[in-house]
Design a protein around this motif. Sequence first.
Motif, PDB file in Angstrom:
ATOM      1  N   LYS A 260      51.304  63.308 -69.699  1.00 44.85           N
ATOM      2  CA  LYS A 260      51.153  64.594 -69.030  1.00 44.85           C
ATOM      3  C   LYS A 260      52.472  65.362 -69.012  1.00 44.85           C
ATOM      4  O   LYS A 260      52.489  66.593 -69.109  1.00 44.85           O
ATOM      5  CB  LYS A 260      50.633  64.388 -67.604  1.00 44.85           C
ATOM      6  CG  LYS A 260      49.150  64.100 -67.531  1.00 44.85           C
ATOM      7  CD  LYS A 260      48.652  64.126 -66.102  1.00 44.85           C
ATOM      8  CE  LYS A 260      47.135  64.105 -66.072  1.00 44.85           C
ATOM      9  NZ  LYS A 260      46.533  65.328 -66.647  1.00 44.85           N
ATOM     10  N   THR A 261      53.580  64.628 -68.868  1.00 47.64           N
ATOM     11  CA  THR A 261      54.882  65.287 -68.891  1.00 47.64           C
ATOM     12  C   THR A 261      55.140  65.924 -70.249  1.00 47.64           C
ATOM     13  O   THR A 261      55.582  67.077 -70.344  1.00 47.64           O
ATOM     14  CB  THR A 261      55.990  64.277 -68.558  1.00 47.64           C
ATOM     15  OG1 THR A 261      55.742  63.703 -67.266  1.00 47.64           O
ATOM     16  CG2 THR A 261      57.347  64.949 -68.532  1.00 47.64           C
ATOM     17  N   ILE A 262      54.858  65.159 -71.329  1.00 56.03           N
ATOM     18  CA  ILE A 262      55.034  65.699 -72.684  1.00 56.03           C
ATOM     19  C   ILE A 262      54.107  66.894 -72.904  1.00 56.03           C
ATOM     20  O   ILE A 262      54.505  67.930 -73.461  1.00 56.03           O
ATOM     21  CB  ILE A 262      54.778  64.605 -73.731  1.00 56.03           C
ATOM     22  CG1 ILE A 262      55.836  63.491 -73.618  1.00 56.03           C
ATOM     23  CG2 ILE A 262      54.766  65.188 -75.138  1.00 56.03           C
ATOM     24  CD1 ILE A 262      55.592  62.318 -74.534  1.00 56.03           C
ATOM     25  N   LYS A 263      52.852  66.754 -72.461  1.00 57.71           N
ATOM     26  CA  LYS A 263      51.893  67.845 -72.621  1.00 57.71           C
ATOM     27  C   LYS A 263      52.356  69.090 -71.877  1.00 57.71           C
ATOM     28  O   LYS A 263      52.294  70.212 -72.397  1.00 57.71           O
ATOM     29  CB  LYS A 263      50.525  67.399 -72.114  1.00 57.71           C
ATOM     30  CG  LYS A 263      49.446  68.455 -72.288  1.00 57.71           C
ATOM     31  CD  LYS A 263      48.105  67.934 -71.772  1.00 57.71           C
ATOM     32  CE  LYS A 263      47.027  69.008 -71.916  1.00 57.71           C
ATOM     33  NZ  LYS A 263      45.721  68.533 -71.386  1.00 57.71           N
ATOM     34  N   TYR A 264      52.845  68.875 -70.679  1.00 55.62           N
ATOM     35  CA  TYR A 264      53.331  70.015 -69.895  1.00 55.62           C
ATOM     36  C   TYR A 264      54.537  70.660 -70.575  1.00 55.62           C
ATOM     37  O   TYR A 264      54.629  71.894 -70.665  1.00 55.62           O
ATOM     38  CB  TYR A 264      53.704  69.547 -68.490  1.00 55.62           C
ATOM     39  CG  TYR A 264      54.513  70.560 -67.714  1.00 55.62           C
ATOM     40  CD1 TYR A 264      53.919  71.688 -67.165  1.00 55.62           C
ATOM     41  CD2 TYR A 264      55.888  70.381 -67.537  1.00 55.62           C
ATOM     42  CE1 TYR A 264      54.660  72.618 -66.468  1.00 55.62           C
ATOM     43  CE2 TYR A 264      56.640  71.316 -66.836  1.00 55.62           C
ATOM     44  CZ  TYR A 264      56.023  72.425 -66.299  1.00 55.62           C
ATOM     45  OH  TYR A 264      56.756  73.348 -65.606  1.00 55.62           O
ATOM     46  N   GLU A 265      55.455  69.826 -71.073  1.00 56.58           N
ATOM     47  CA  GLU A 265      56.639  70.372 -71.731  1.00 56.58           C
ATOM     48  C   GLU A 265      56.264  71.112 -73.011  1.00 56.58           C
ATOM     49  O   GLU A 265      56.833  72.164 -73.325  1.00 56.58           O
ATOM     50  CB  GLU A 265      57.627  69.248 -72.031  1.00 56.58           C
ATOM     51  CG  GLU A 265      58.244  68.642 -70.771  1.00 56.58           C
ATOM     52  CD  GLU A 265      59.090  67.421 -71.071  1.00 56.58           C
ATOM     53  OE1 GLU A 265      59.059  66.957 -72.233  1.00 56.58           O
ATOM     54  OE2 GLU A 265      59.768  66.930 -70.156  1.00 56.58           O
ATOM     55  N   ASN A 266      55.281  70.579 -73.763  1.00 58.51           N
ATOM     56  CA  ASN A 266      54.841  71.259 -74.981  1.00 58.51           C
ATOM     57  C   ASN A 266      54.139  72.576 -74.658  1.00 58.51           C
ATOM     58  O   ASN A 266      54.336  73.585 -75.344  1.00 58.51           O
ATOM     59  CB  ASN A 266      53.918  70.354 -75.787  1.00 58.51           C
ATOM     60  CG  ASN A 266      54.667  69.184 -76.406  1.00 58.51           C
ATOM     61  OD1 ASN A 266      55.881  69.220 -76.540  1.00 58.51           O
ATOM     62  ND2 ASN A 266      53.946  68.148 -76.789  1.00 58.51           N
ATOM     63  N   GLU A 267      53.293  72.553 -73.626  1.00 55.76           N
ATOM     64  CA  GLU A 267      52.636  73.801 -73.221  1.00 55.76           C
ATOM     65  C   GLU A 267      53.666  74.833 -72.780  1.00 55.76           C
ATOM     66  O   GLU A 267      53.556  76.021 -73.102  1.00 55.76           O
ATOM     67  CB  GLU A 267      51.646  73.522 -72.090  1.00 55.76           C
ATOM     68  CG  GLU A 267      50.411  72.768 -72.532  1.00 55.76           C
ATOM     69  CD  GLU A 267      49.494  72.460 -71.369  1.00 55.76           C
ATOM     70  OE1 GLU A 267      49.910  72.708 -70.211  1.00 55.76           O
ATOM     71  OE2 GLU A 267      48.376  71.980 -71.598  1.00 55.76           O
TER      72      GLU A 267
END
Length: 764
Positions: A260-267
């Motif tokens: 979720k952290t990676i997804k949030y950072e990518n978003e």
Amino acid sequence: MNDINFDLNSSENKNLGQVFKSYSKHWLLITLSIIMCLAIVFLYLRYWSQNQYEINSTIFLKNISSGKNTGDIEGFRDFGLIKTTQSLEDEIGIITSSGIMEEVITDNFFNINFYHKGKIKDVEIYGEDVPVQILVDENADVVPYDLFIDLVFIDEISYQLKTEYEKQEISSTHAFGETVTTKYGTITILKKPEVKSITEFDPMTFVLTDKEILVSDYLKNLSVYPDNDTGSLLRMTFVSSHKTKGEDILSKLIDTYIEKTIKYENELAENTIKIIDNRLKLLSGEIENVEKSVVDFKTKNVVTDVASNADTYIQQANDYKEKASDYQSQINILSQIEQTLLNGTIENSIGGGFSINDRTLTDQISTYNSTLVERQNLSQSAVTSNPMIVKLDANLTNLRKSILQNVQSSKNGLLLAKRNLQDNANRYDAQLARVPGMEKQLLDISRDKSTKEGLYLYLLQKREEEVLSLAAPASSTRVVNRPKAGIYPISPNKKLTYLAGLLLGLFLPVSIIYFKNTFNTNITSADDIKQLTNAPLVGEISKNKDSKLILTKEEEGEEQSPTLELFRLLRFNIDYLIKDASNKTIMITSSVKGEGKTFIAANFALSLASVGEKVALLSFDLRQPSLMSYFNLDEKNGITDFIIKKGIDKEPLLQTYSNIENLHIMGSGKVIGQISTLVMHERVGILINELKQDFDRIIIDTAPIGLVSDAYALNPFIDSTIYVVRENFTKKEHLSIVENIHQNSKLKNCMVLLNDTEPKETYM
């Protein structure tokens, strides 16, 4: 004889030894209670308790300020274009949020638990011990929450489901992979690919738990906190009854958080790129507009470079001013010549020292001056009428007119030229005066252009950084220690549990005894007597199996009774306390019936007689006599007969017991009315005084003093009083009678005897 007024125990409080003593006599109850509680603890730990293990892990959070490699522009952080530095408290809140935990449970089917049935409790199984994967449609109308369903493997392709639903036994057979719709829900059971032979597995039970309840339970067992005060390490602990399952739950939680952290950072990077692209497009147009403004400004003001143009303006203005100054000098000279010509005569010369730029005028002035010199020379030798002089005068006049015309013409030309030069100088001065304003305008335009260009370049750099962060995704979180369960369970703590059982086993009987003693209104020990009265305690008499007389070993061949020893000790105690050789008459009484005063009187008299003393035992309980029954003697004539029948001798009224010749017993006689008056008769004193002359001891058994006052009437004739108190029978409130007697000396030398106590150890 003086009364005894000393106090053996004063008003001492119970010390620890006394308290321990009061409880130690219930040692059997306490021991059984401890054994029972420890046995319950053993059975609980062995068959009912569920071991809980603590799973620990450590993760490291990097401090991220802008993508993967960042600048330090705080304003862009505020606008949200740059990833801000993480806060440990915020990250803890994210990790412990219900959303992440629910996703972990949903993705890994942790809400379905499997068990092997046991005789006492079921054992949870997990992982490789479970050969199937179960899918339950939780969106169906009926969901089998908390319903235990038995799963039996029939063969490699089929299985059987058994459960009890709505008080009905439901059993059905299905194939693996088939979607089964039953009364209690819709279920699909899949065989795991790695399972070779499913029939090798034992039957099992599975149960579906509501995710909301399970999320709440898991979060209660989860703890996340900083590992130290200054670093970025987070310590994570999770409590689970199954080691492997607990490790998987915590691992999946960490993995989900990282994803979720990676997804949030990518978003965030994608959104940042979109915003940057839009802004770059706008900035590109704005920069073009600014550049066009610069061109228009320079074109309008006919400048290329304001600074260099300003120097040109200054040079040009100075040149024009210098030329104008030169022209002014020429004009001034011409004005002087003009004035000379207008105001002078032909005899006046025109100064030749002036520097005049007009060659013709210079020549005319030179000609005029030379002609004037010639005339002056001629006039010295000729008269004015001389034709030569007249001709020279005419020439001089003509020259003066010609010079004056030339001077005026040159002067006007110079004035016009000077005016033109001054106008040009003024024009350049005006241009020069506009330079600061143009510089300011051009500086504003240039600054706007530089700002937009700088922002444009910065956004281009940020865009490349965000593109790189998307091309090489990496989380700002690093797992330092993978989740690992402890070797030993943290709950239940066997040592503490056994200690609790021991304390409970000790507490229960002690509390029961305490409350029993607290709410017990009866005398339970000699300590109660010492607390409630200051009358001396003369001794204790232990329980006897029956109410018969206690005989010596020599009389009936029995072992010597410990109670008999207590009666002998009673004799010594009385003699010690009284310390009076004339202590012959001893009255025995009590508060109420049933406290054993008659038993004490009979056996005390028997013990005295058995050691050689001549004893007279009188049954002065004239209302309900029972003394004679102890000796199996008849209630014939007795005390009432002696009192009523004057002249009767005491000898016939005395009876002997068995072979003990020293013991003589006088019954109460016939029961008649008006006993209170009877015991106050003068014949009572006569009887006792006569007996004192013939006997060593006189033991008087009287009616209970708490019910009637007969004993008080005998006080003048006695030497001491034994007040019998029975353990676990006499009320505590009755001791107020004893205290009143002792304090007010209503009975001589009143002493308390505790009857019916627990037997003590003997020395045989």
